[in-house]
Each structure stands twice: as structure tokens, then as C-alpha cells.
Motif scaffolding. Structure first.
Motif, short mmCIF file in Angstrom:
data_model
loop_
_atom_site.label_atom_id
_atom_site.label_comp_id
_atom_site.label_asym_id
_atom_site.label_seq_id
_atom_site.Cartn_x
_atom_site.Cartn_y
_atom_site.Cartn_z
N ARG A 45 0.84 -1.21 0.00
CA ARG A 45 0.00 0.00 0.00
C ARG A 45 0.88 1.26 0.00
O ARG A 45 0.58 2.24 -0.68
CB ARG A 45 -0.90 -0.02 1.23
CG ARG A 45 -2.09 0.92 1.18
CD ARG A 45 -3.17 0.40 0.25
NE ARG A 45 -4.33 1.27 0.20
CZ ARG A 45 -5.33 1.09 -0.66
NH1 ARG A 45 -5.33 0.08 -1.51
NH2 ARG A 45 -6.35 1.92 -0.67
N TRP A 81 1.11 4.33 -2.84
CA TRP A 81 1.07 5.78 -2.57
C TRP A 81 2.32 6.49 -3.10
O TRP A 81 2.47 7.69 -2.94
CB TRP A 81 0.96 6.03 -1.06
CG TRP A 81 -0.45 6.02 -0.56
CD1 TRP A 81 -1.10 5.03 0.09
CD2 TRP A 81 -1.40 7.11 -0.67
NE1 TRP A 81 -2.38 5.40 0.39
CE2 TRP A 81 -2.59 6.67 -0.06
CE3 TRP A 81 -1.36 8.38 -1.22
CZ2 TRP A 81 -3.73 7.47 0.01
CZ3 TRP A 81 -2.49 9.18 -1.15
CH2 TRP A 81 -3.66 8.73 -0.55
N ASN A 130 -7.48 1.36 5.23
CA ASN A 130 -8.05 2.64 5.63
C ASN A 130 -7.12 3.41 6.56
O ASN A 130 -6.93 4.63 6.41
CB ASN A 130 -9.41 2.40 6.30
CG ASN A 130 -10.12 3.70 6.59
OD1 ASN A 130 -10.17 4.57 5.72
ND2 ASN A 130 -10.62 3.85 7.79
N ASP A 172 -4.16 4.69 4.44
CA ASP A 172 -4.58 5.76 3.53
C ASP A 172 -4.86 7.05 4.30
O ASP A 172 -4.46 8.13 3.89
CB ASP A 172 -5.85 5.34 2.77
CG ASP A 172 -5.59 4.15 1.86
OD1 ASP A 172 -4.41 3.79 1.66
OD2 ASP A 172 -6.57 3.55 1.36
N ARG A 230 -3.03 10.57 3.90
CA ARG A 230 -3.85 11.70 3.45
C ARG A 230 -3.89 12.82 4.48
O ARG A 230 -3.79 14.00 4.14
CB ARG A 230 -5.27 11.23 3.13
CG ARG A 230 -5.51 11.04 1.63
CD ARG A 230 -6.99 11.04 1.31
NE ARG A 230 -7.62 9.87 1.91
CZ ARG A 230 -7.79 8.70 1.29
NH1 ARG A 230 -7.39 8.55 0.05
NH2 ARG A 230 -8.37 7.70 1.90
N SER A 243 -11.51 1.65 1.47
CA SER A 243 -10.74 2.88 1.32
C SER A 243 -10.21 2.99 -0.10
O SER A 243 -10.35 2.07 -0.90
CB SER A 243 -9.58 2.86 2.32
OG SER A 243 -8.87 4.04 2.27
N SER A 244 -9.60 4.13 -0.41
CA SER A 244 -9.10 4.33 -1.77
C SER A 244 -7.80 5.12 -1.73
O SER A 244 -7.47 5.75 -0.73
CB SER A 244 -10.12 5.08 -2.60
OG SER A 244 -10.38 6.32 -1.99
N LEU A 245 -7.11 5.08 -2.86
CA LEU A 245 -5.83 5.77 -2.96
C LEU A 245 -6.03 7.17 -3.54
O LEU A 245 -7.04 7.46 -4.14
CB LEU A 245 -4.90 5.00 -3.91
CG LEU A 245 -4.40 3.65 -3.41
CD1 LEU A 245 -3.89 2.83 -4.59
CD2 LEU A 245 -3.29 3.84 -2.37
#
Ligand SMILES: Cc1ncc(C[n+]2csc(CCOP(=O)(O)OP(=O)(O)O)c2C)c(N)n1
Ligand SMILES: [Mg+2]
Length: 602
Positions: free
Chosen positions: A12, A16, A141, A144, A148, A182-184
């Protein structure tokens, strides 16, 4: 092949765009280290000598790349060691994600070995986001959000992953109750100013006759616009320390640094202006801003939670610096009277002459200012410069002329000792094709810089441009604090706390295969810089410098100046000539008259 939570964590991070993790191992993260191994070391684990250094390297990477950085440590002691670096990130507003281990879930709450309440430990430093992953479905999640939130709020965040969770088989969050898919990715908004406030700001600035501009790191993306606004308003521009690289010091209206480490033209501009425009700066020392009531003022900042402090601003414009200035420019009326700007430029020109003269004042054996002066004359236009928090910060602030695409940083707000070498390492990972330079005191070298030279030796071959120069201010003293004690007038010289054990920084560097020069003669400095800046290995310049050169700005308050003078008179009077000769013009004004001085000396 099934994937473990630790494998998913690294994958993950990779998604990113994280290319390296600055860290130090321990059994609390053994599961993650296994995943690094399985992933062929992607992202790359960069091993520091100490977790605090790993955190500083992450801060340096984030500062010089503009991207979020990741650091990693084991549970308990490793997590505790990260703290100072994470606070540095918090106070200077840079995105850093810390990933730490924890004991197994089965042991938690059992006063188990290395069990520290990490959620509480990180609660303050990672107040924007700290979370423990306790089941596999939580992982994407949490990762991320940590990235974020660090990016959006320009802050440190922390992820805690218990050892046994690292080893669980990864299960993605399902399409079910109490699952959080969740998302990138993150596309940041363009923050435009409010039109009415912009109009009011333009009117205020147009009405001013003596406009001063203060820029900080938030103005970095608005170089052209700041220059244009300064031209239209006939203004000078002062730079907060973290914004030293926002504008070139070759521009005649740039007054340089401001504040305790600042320049005289910045001080005079703020003292005499009738209008202040602050852009992207949270500069803390309000006594160096105009007196309240003296100037009408506008502030521009992207973060509404940091605007309006330090000065009674009439207009607080929340907006991106570049977009706000672009919208402001058509509303500004060019000033006819150029007198103010001419005064500012005259002061700036004089200042640079004084700086050169001060750097050439004779000292025993080397005037530390000369190190910076000689560097500045030869500095590559793409240099990345880090300064430590001792006297080096003063000379960095005042002596180095920024130009070209040079970047620079230091621990601006936490002002911690020790980040210069790891910042330079972080900078090299951000831009392996650019030279990095660290200016650091011998106290900070002994605290951690010496050990971190080993990290430089280890990774030097991975950088396309191998140049990383560590310039050590070798004065056998914790000099910045020695002078603070003198200025305070309390304890002019408490040797027990201030003197340092002597050692050779060059010998140590040479012993681990780095280039090394011991400099004991100021006339050697230019050649030493030339050698180090054209070498194909990292270098240490071990510069023996004079501890009797006060890093006190020439506009320090009168009482402090008198205390400094008194301390010098009481101390070693043979040093007197150095102090008097040239570089502290203001000090001379407050010194006792010649006859009194003779009495003091007797
Ligand atoms: C972690 C930490 N400890 C202590 C201080 C207080 N402090 C600030 S500058 C300084 C002296 C630094 O000495 P050195 O690195 O030798 O640099 P010099 O001022 O002598 O050039 C100290 C002790 C600090 N800022 N950070
Ligand atoms: Mg020192």
C-alpha cells in the motif's frame, strides 16, 4: 501466495508512491522487516543509526522533496526515540508518517516487556491522526488516512501495528456493516481568496507609502508573484527562516532573514514601515514586526487556523499564496514614490558589504562567518543546505546568499539540535542528483552527527551526485548557549556545562572512508570548499573556529548588548580587538568609552 498484513502494508505504501522508509529494526516490527525481505526491499528500508535520526531523515526528505515521508521503529524504546523528530515535523508543518510496532495483542495491558502505551505516547505529537491496527481489514483505511491526513494537514501521523497483527493473513474490508473500504490518491484543492476581502486588501496596500513584505515557507510556490507584488508596491521583502529559499538574495530589495537571527535591513524595514503584507509565514517573534498601531497589515495564509496571529492584521486572507497574489496583482496601483524602496535597497547593499567585512575580521584561528561566506561564493546553484541549531543557524541566516534553485532548511520552530546531518541525508534521497551541505556545531556532531556519518558512508554510492559536505564548526563549546548566557548577564561562562571534549571530526570521517580536511587557517577555506564541492565522495570539513565571535545580531536590545560587552571585558581581554574591529558596529555604540574600557581591563 497469501499475503500477510505486513506485505499489504508495504504494498500500500508503494501504491502511494513511497520509495523509502527511514527506520531502525527491532522485534516489534520483525513481521514488517520480513515483508521488506519478501518484497525485495521495495520500498527501500534506509537504516539510520538511531530512530530520532530516521525521523529527522524523513523530515529532511519531506522538506526537500515536498512529498510525504515515512519513518519506522520498533515498539517501546524505538517508538520513544522517534518523538523528537516527529515534533520537528509537527512544529515546522511537514508531512511525516510514523509506523511503529507493538507487543502482541495477547500481551497488551499485561505490563509486558517493551510495552508502552503508544496511543497515549503519540497522542500529542500525532494529534491529527494516530491509530492502532488490530484486525487486517482495518489496514488499508488506516494507512490511507495516515498519508492523506499528513499531506492535507502538513503534520505527522502515526500507525501502530502489533507484532502478531503484522503476521496475520491479510483480508480486505468486505462489503458489510462496520467495514471501512478505502481508496488511494488525493487531489488537493486550489484555495482562492474571497473577492471582497481581496479588494479590501488591495485598497489597504495601495494606501500605504512604506510597504514591508514578510514571506515564509508558504510563499515558496509564489516566487514570481512575490517579486511582482514587491515591484508594484515599491516594497522590500524580509524572509522568515524557513522561507530563506523563497526569494534569491541577489534581488536588491530582499532584506534577508528576520528576527533573532535576522539582518539589520529587515529590522529597519519593519521598524520604519507603515504597511505590512505577510505571506505564508507564522514567524513567531512579534517584537521584530512593526509596533501594533504603526502599520496597517494584511496576512495571506493557506491555513485559516494559523492566520491572524502575531500582529493585529486588518485583513486575514485565507488562500493559496500564488493564486491569491495573482488575483491581487491586477488590483494594485504602482507606487510613484520610489524613495522607500531606494532606502531599503541602499540598506541591503550596505548590509552585504558589512557581512563580507565581518566574515573577514581576524579571529583565533578562524572566524566562523568566513566558513559560510566562502561557501556562499562557491555554492552550486542547486545546493540543498541544512543548518543545525547552534551558532551555525545564525551564520546560515545572515551570511549565505540564496540564489538559483538553492534550497535550505533547519529546525525552524522546535530548534532542536542534531537535524542538519540527517536532513542532508533525507535531502540526498529526495534529490540524489543534487549536492547537499550540512552546517553543524561540534556539540551536535557529538550528540549524533558523528554516528550518522556512517549512514552517509553506507549509502553514498546510491546517490548519482555523491557530494554531501558536512562542515563542522569545531569550537569545543556549546557556543550558542554560551553567548545566550552572556547576553542574559546571569552566568557569563559556566565552563562545566559549556566546554566540550575535543576530538577530530576529520579523523573519524577519514577512518570510515569519507573525504576529510582539517582547516585551521582561514586562507585554506576557499580551497577546502573547492575540493569538497568537486569531489566524488562525501566530505567532512573540520573547521577549527573561534568561540569568541558572538552570534548576536547587531540590533539586539541594548541591555543584552551591554551584558555581552561586560562579559567580554570581564573575560579574556586579549579577544577584545576581534570583537571591536568591525563586525558588531552596534556593540561599539553601547560599549563604555575608551578610558572606561582601560579601567575595566586593569
Ligand atoms: C536537543 C537540544 N538540546 C539542547 C538545546 C539547546 N542548545 C541550543 S544550541 C546549543 C549549543 C550547540 O552547540 P554546538 O552544536 O557545538 O554549536 P555551536 O553553537 O557551538 O556552534 C544548545 C545546547 C537544543 N536546542 N536542542
Ligand atoms: Mg560548538
Amino acid at each position: 501466495m497469501s499475503m500477510k498484513v505486513a506485505d499489504q502494508l508495504l504494498s500500500r505504501l508503494g501504491e502511494w508512491g513511497v520509495e523509502q522508509v527511514f527506520g531502525y529494526p527491532g522485534d516489534g516490527i520483525n513481521g514488517i522487516l520480513g515483508a521488506f525481505s519478501r518484497a525485495g526491499n521495495v520500498p527501500r528500508f534506509i537504516q539510520a543509526r538511531h530512530e530520532e535520526m530516521a525521523a529527522f531523515e524523513a523530515v529532511g526528505y519531506a522538506k526537500f522533496s515536498g512529498k510525504p515521508a515515512v519513518c519506522m521503529a520498533t515498539s517501546g524504546p524505538g517508538a520513544i526515540h522517534l518523538l523528537n523528530g516527529l515534533y520537528d515535523a509537527k512544529l515546522d508543518h511537514v508531512p511525516v508518517v510514523a509506523i511503529v510496532g507493538q507487543t502482541n495483542r495477547s500481551a497488551m495491558g499485561g505490563s509486558y516487556q517493551q510495552e508502552v502505551d503508544l496511543l497515549s505516547l503519540f497522542k500529542d505529537v500525532a494529534s491529527d491522526y494516530v491509530q492502532m491496527v488490530t484486525v487486517p481489514q482495518q489496514l488499508p483505511n488506516v494507512v490511507d488516512r495516515a498519508i492523506r491526513i499528513a499531506t492535507t494537514r502538513r503534520a505527522p501521523t502515526a500507525i501502530i501495528v502489533p507484532n502478531d497483527v503484522q503476521e496475520l493473513e491479510y483480508v480486505a474490508p468486505g462489503h458489510a456493516f462496520k467495514m471501512v473500504p478505502s481508496s488511494l490518491g488525493l487531489s488537493q484543492p486550489a484555495v482562492d481568496p474571497d473577492t471582497e476581502a481581496l479588494q479590501a486588501a488591495a485598497e489597504l496596500l495601495n494606501a500605504g507609502r512604506k510597504v514591508a513584505i514578510l514571506v515564509g515557507q508558504g510563499a515558496r510556490g509564489a516566487r514570481e508573484e512575490v517579486t511582482q507584488v514587491a515591484g508594484l508596491l515599491g516594497a522590500g521583502v524580509a524572509k522568515a527562516l524557513l522561507g530563506k529559499d523563497v526569494l534569491s538574495d541577489e534581488l536588491p530589495f530582499v532584506t534577508g532573514s528576520i528576527g533573532l537571527l535576522g539582518t539589520r535591513p529587515s529590522f529597519e524595514m519593519m521598524r520604519d514601515c507603515d504597511t505590512l503584507l505577510t505571506i505564508g509565514s507564522n514567524f513567531p517573534y512579534s517584537q521584530f514586526l512593526p509596533e501594533p498601531g504603526q502599520a496597517r497589515a494584511v496576512q495571506i495564509d493557506i491555513d485559516g487556523s494559523f492566520i491572524g496571529m502575531r500582529y493585529p492584521y486588518e485583513i486575514n486572507l485565507v488562500g493559496d499564496a500564488q493564486r491569491t497574489l495573482r488575483a491581487l496583482i491586477p488590483l494594485l496601483e504602482p507606487k510613484d514614490d520610489k524613495g522607500w524602496r531606494e532606502t531599503v535597497e541602499k540598506n541591503v547593499a550596505r548590509w552585504w558589504e558589512v557581512m563580507a567585512a565581518e566574515a573577514h575580521v581576524a579571529a583565533e584561528p578562524i572566524n566562523p562567518m568566513r566558513i559560510f561566506h566562502e561557501f556562499s561564493l562557491q555554492a552550486p546553484a542547486d545546493a540543498m543546505i541544512a543548518a543545525d541549531s547552534g551558532s551555525a543557524a545564525n551564520w546560515y541566516a545572515r551570511q549565505i546568499k540564496m540564489r538559483g534553485s538553492m534550497r535550505g532548511s533547519l529546525s525552524g520552530t522546535l530548534a532542536t539540535m542534531g537535524p542538519a546531518v540527517p536532513y542532508a541525508i533525507g535531502a540526498k534521497f529526495a534529490h540524489p542528483d543534487r549536492p547537499a551541505i550540512a552546517f553543524e556545531g561540534d556539540g551536535a556532531m557529538q550528540m549524533n552527527g558523528l554516528a550518522e556519518l556512517l549512514t552517509i558512508a553506507r549509502y553514498r554510492d546510491t546517490w548519482t551526485d555523491p557530494r554531501l559536505v558536512v562542515a563542522v564548526l569545531h569550537n569545543n563549546d556549546l557556543n550558542q548557549v554560551t553567548w545566550e548566557l552572556r547576553a542574559m548577564g546571569g552566568t557569563p561562562d559556566f565552563v562545566e556545562s559549556q566546554r566540550l571534549p575535543d576530538t577530530s571530526y576529520a579523523d573519524f570521517a577519514a577512518s570510515i572512508g569519507l573525504g576529510a580536511i582539517t582547516v585551521t587557517d582561514p586562507e585554506q577555506l576557499a580551497a577546502a570548499w573547492t575540493e569538497a564541492l568537486s569531489a566524488d565522495v562525501p566530505y567532512v570539513l573540520d573547521v577549527h573556529c573561534d568561540a569568541d565571535i558572538p552570534p548576536i545580531p547587531p540590533h539586539t536590545d541594548l541591555e543584552q548588548m551591554q551584558n555581552v560587552a561586560a562579559a567580554l571585558i570581564k573575560g579574556d581581554t586579549s579577544r577584545w580587538g576581534v570583537i571591536r574591529e568591525g563586525f558588531m558596529t552596534k556593540l561599539q555604540e553601547v560599549l563604555p568609552h575608551h578610558d572606561d574600557r582601560d579601567e575595566h581591563q586593569s
